[in-house]
Motif scaffolding. Sequence first.
Motif, PDB file in Angstrom:
ATOM      1  N   TRP A   4     -33.661  25.015   0.270  1.00 31.91           N
ATOM      2  CA  TRP A   4     -32.211  25.180   0.409  1.00 31.91           C
ATOM      3  C   TRP A   4     -31.729  24.734   1.782  1.00 31.91           C
ATOM      4  CZ3 TRP A   4     -32.965  30.611  -1.975  1.00 31.91           C
ATOM      5  CH2 TRP A   4     -32.914  30.527  -3.370  1.00 31.91           C
ATOM      6  N   GLU A   5     -32.506  25.014   2.829  1.00 35.28           N
ATOM      7  CA  GLU A   5     -32.117  24.654   4.192  1.00 35.28           C
ATOM      8  C   GLU A   5     -32.191  23.148   4.427  1.00 35.28           C
ATOM      9  OE1 GLU A   5     -34.747  26.884   6.677  1.00 35.28           O
ATOM     10  OE2 GLU A   5     -33.733  28.783   6.272  1.00 35.28           O
ATOM     11  N   ASN A   6     -33.049  22.465   3.700  1.00 34.25           N
ATOM     12  CA  ASN A   6     -33.269  21.032   3.886  1.00 34.25           C
ATOM     13  C   ASN A   6     -32.849  20.309   2.616  1.00 34.25           C
ATOM     14  OD1 ASN A   6     -35.002  20.842   6.533  1.00 34.25           O
ATOM     15  ND2 ASN A   6     -35.701  22.617   5.398  1.00 34.25           N
ATOM     16  N   GLU A   7     -31.572  19.988   2.534  1.00 37.37           N
ATOM     17  CA  GLU A   7     -31.033  19.375   1.320  1.00 37.37           C
ATOM     18  C   GLU A   7     -31.774  18.090   0.986  1.00 37.37           C
ATOM     19  OE1 GLU A   7     -26.807  19.019   1.474  1.00 37.37           O
ATOM     20  OE2 GLU A   7     -26.576  21.037   2.272  1.00 37.37           O
ATOM     21  N   GLY A   8     -31.797  17.768  -0.274  1.00 33.82           N
ATOM     22  CA  GLY A   8     -32.501  16.589  -0.737  1.00 33.82           C
ATOM     23  C   GLY A   8     -33.888  16.977  -1.213  1.00 33.82           C
ATOM     24  N   THR A   9     -34.764  16.000  -1.299  1.00 41.00           N
ATOM     25  CA  THR A   9     -36.119  16.260  -1.772  1.00 41.00           C
ATOM     26  C   THR A   9     -37.094  16.259  -0.607  1.00 41.00           C
ATOM     27  OG1 THR A   9     -36.560  13.923  -2.169  1.00 41.00           O
ATOM     28  CG2 THR A   9     -35.647  15.196  -4.016  1.00 41.00           C
ATOM     29  N   LEU A  10     -38.165  17.032  -0.759  1.00 42.47           N
ATOM     30  CA  LEU A  10     -39.217  17.111   0.254  1.00 42.47           C
ATOM     31  C   LEU A  10     -40.568  16.997  -0.421  1.00 42.47           C
ATOM     32  CD1 LEU A  10     -37.946  20.173   2.350  1.00 42.47           C
ATOM     33  CD2 LEU A  10     -37.914  17.776   3.056  1.00 42.47           C
ATOM     34  N   SER A  11     -41.495  16.380   0.262  1.00 42.44           N
ATOM     35  CA  SER A  11     -42.872  16.354  -0.238  1.00 42.44           C
ATOM     36  C   SER A  11     -43.535  17.680   0.133  1.00 42.44           C
ATOM     37  CB  SER A  11     -43.648  15.192   0.391  1.00 42.44           C
ATOM     38  OG  SER A  11     -43.892  15.455   1.767  1.00 42.44           O
ATOM     39  N   ALA A  12     -44.668  17.968  -0.488  1.00 42.68           N
ATOM     40  CA  ALA A  12     -45.407  19.187  -0.157  1.00 42.68           C
ATOM     41  C   ALA A  12     -45.831  19.166   1.310  1.00 42.68           C
ATOM     42  CB  ALA A  12     -46.611  19.347  -1.076  1.00 42.68           C
ATOM     43  N   ARG A  13     -46.234  18.015   1.815  1.00 43.28           N
ATOM     44  CA  ARG A  13     -46.635  17.901   3.230  1.00 43.28           C
ATOM     45  C   ARG A  13     -45.443  18.167   4.160  1.00 43.28           C
ATOM     46  NH1 ARG A  13     -51.844  18.550   3.431  1.00 43.28           N
ATOM     47  NH2 ARG A  13     -53.038  16.990   2.328  1.00 43.28           N
ATOM     48  N   GLU A  14     -44.281  17.645   3.799  1.00 42.50           N
ATOM     49  CA  GLU A  14     -43.088  17.905   4.612  1.00 42.50           C
ATOM     50  C   GLU A  14     -42.743  19.388   4.601  1.00 42.50           C
ATOM     51  OE1 GLU A  14     -40.713  13.655   4.156  1.00 42.50           O
ATOM     52  OE2 GLU A  14     -40.555  15.143   2.538  1.00 42.50           O
ATOM     53  N   LEU A  15     -42.835  20.006   3.433  1.00 47.40           N
ATOM     54  CA  LEU A  15     -42.604  21.449   3.341  1.00 47.40           C
ATOM     55  C   LEU A  15     -43.603  22.213   4.195  1.00 47.40           C
ATOM     56  CD1 LEU A  15     -41.823  22.104  -0.425  1.00 47.40           C
ATOM     57  CD2 LEU A  15     -40.473  22.890   1.504  1.00 47.40           C
TER      58      LEU A  15
END
Length: 125
Positions: free
Chosen positions: A19-30
């Motif tokens: 929710w804080e990081n709009e858009g899509t994220l990879s598992a590594r980015e998360l």
Amino acid sequence: MTRTRERGELEGQVMLLLWENEGTLSARELQALFSEPVPAYTTLMTALTRLEKKGRVVRSGPSPRKLRFAATRSDDQHAGDSMRTALDKAGDRQAALLSFAGNLSSDDVALLRKAFGEESAPSHP
């Protein structure tokens, strides 16, 4: 000593990060967004898979190695859905609603009045 998470805590943290990081994220980015303790990649993927099965996360990407994840609903929509679900499960819907309303701040009440088209408290004769 390593701190262990409570049941469901990791999923909650994942949702907050999405929710804080709009858009899509990879598992590594998360994974990089976590403070200690940082979950293992496989643990994070398990949590993301569970969230996907619950309909809270959607995955996309051209290949398994390039998966990206996004929340299916905003945190506001999730909160509203949670409140409706809790109300639907209540044995006495009216009592549950009145109990909830009795705990609202005056700002919350004013916001609801405005949403229902009442600009101020109704006057009593």
